[in-house]
Design an enzyme around this catalytic site. Sequence first.
Site, PDB file in Angstrom:
ATOM      1  N   GLY A 230       2.381 -26.800  32.350  1.00  0.00           N
ATOM      2  CA  GLY A 230       1.768 -26.959  31.111  1.00  0.00           C
ATOM      3  C   GLY A 230       2.844 -27.283  30.112  1.00  0.00           C
TER       4      GLY A 230
ATOM      5  CB  SER B 101       3.018 -32.356  28.989  1.00  0.00           C
ATOM      6  OG  SER B 101       1.891 -31.921  29.325  1.00  0.00           O
ATOM      7  N   GLY B 102       2.648 -29.550  26.817  1.00  0.00           N
ATOM      8  CA  GLY B 102       1.924 -28.946  25.715  1.00  0.00           C
ATOM      9  C   GLY B 102       3.116 -28.522  24.565  1.00  0.00           C
TER      10      GLY B 102
ATOM     11  CB  SER C 167      -1.458 -33.479  34.528  1.00  0.00           C
ATOM     12  OG  SER C 167      -2.158 -33.327  33.175  1.00  0.00           O
TER      13      SER C 167
ATOM     14  CD  GLU D 148       8.701 -31.695  41.394  1.00  0.00           C
ATOM     15  OE1 GLU D 148       7.839 -31.925  41.730  1.00  0.00           O
ATOM     16  OE2 GLU D 148       9.589 -31.514  42.180  1.00  0.00           O
TER      17      GLU D 148
ATOM     18  CG  ASN E  18       1.878 -22.943  28.511  1.00  0.00           C
ATOM     19  OD1 ASN E  18       1.349 -22.178  27.588  1.00  0.00           O
ATOM     20  ND2 ASN E  18       1.924 -24.177  28.533  1.00  0.00           N
TER      21      ASN E  18
ATOM     22  CE1 TYR F 185      -8.426 -21.566  27.471  1.00  0.00           C
ATOM     23  CE2 TYR F 185      -8.972 -19.955  25.713  1.00  0.00           C
ATOM     24  CZ  TYR F 185      -7.900 -20.961  26.218  1.00  0.00           C
ATOM     25  OH  TYR F 185      -6.500 -20.997  25.930  1.00  0.00           O
TER      26      TYR F 185
ATOM     27  CB  SER G 244     -10.282 -18.807  32.652  1.00  0.00           C
ATOM     28  OG  SER G 244      -9.885 -19.307  31.592  1.00  0.00           O
ATOM     29  CE  LYS G 245      -5.786 -19.390  28.673  1.00  0.00           C
ATOM     30  NZ  LYS G 245      -4.430 -19.644  29.428  1.00  0.00           N
TER      31      LYS G 245
END
Length: 241
Positions: free
Chosen positions: A13, A15-16, A38, A57, A83, A148, A151-152
């Site tokens: 993650g 790119s965030g 991604s 990657e 992340n 969400y 999941s967390k």
Amino acid sequence: MIDFTGKTSLITGASGGIGSAIARLLHKLGSKVIISGSNEKKLKLLGNTLKDNYIIEVCNLANKEECNNLISKISNLDILVCNAGITSDTLAIRMKDQDFDKVIDINLKANFILNREAIKKMIQKRYGRIINISSIVGIAGNPGQANYCASKAGLIGMTKSLSYEVATRGITVNAVAPGFIKSDMTDKLNEKQREAIVQKIPLGTYGIPEDVAYAVAFLASNHASYITGQTLHVNGGMLMV
């Protein structure tokens, strides 16, 4: 002084906002960073700011084969920061099975795969630091985010379980649970919405991505070598546990 010279870190993650802040800080502290996500364009922009000692990657965490391959490509892994995550918000009575499944698959199952495969490598060297990025809502819950939040919360439970399993192998596994962190998403809120949220935060302001990054750096460092199975809350006092 935290020094990661000679260490290799994988940040998903990246790119965030939070992920890129983590990557920049670990890199600044001497680590070689493998930045994954991604969005290749954003990863390249991040790489341009790092200049050297990094690898890009591209990985789609919805693809389990890519998850497995991501770790297998890395010959030496010291620090894993999970992340990456997605949301698909709606009230539970309107939530379709696929809306629940896709969030669980990426936010929890993919991160389990990454943890598992990283542990296999870290056991061989009897050293490793794993930090899973959870959320304040994994503890407190939030309407419209049953998938969400599940999941967390699952990440926190998984972190505790794995920390028991690898404690004797020189590996620590911890979580960081951010609260409201300034981002593109929070910038889209109107003034009334922003004020309503800030009123719930004792410190009276949103956090910034670097606040989370410093928490990660601490847990990844030798200063935290006696800390495992814990969740470090970075929320300005919004939730005190």
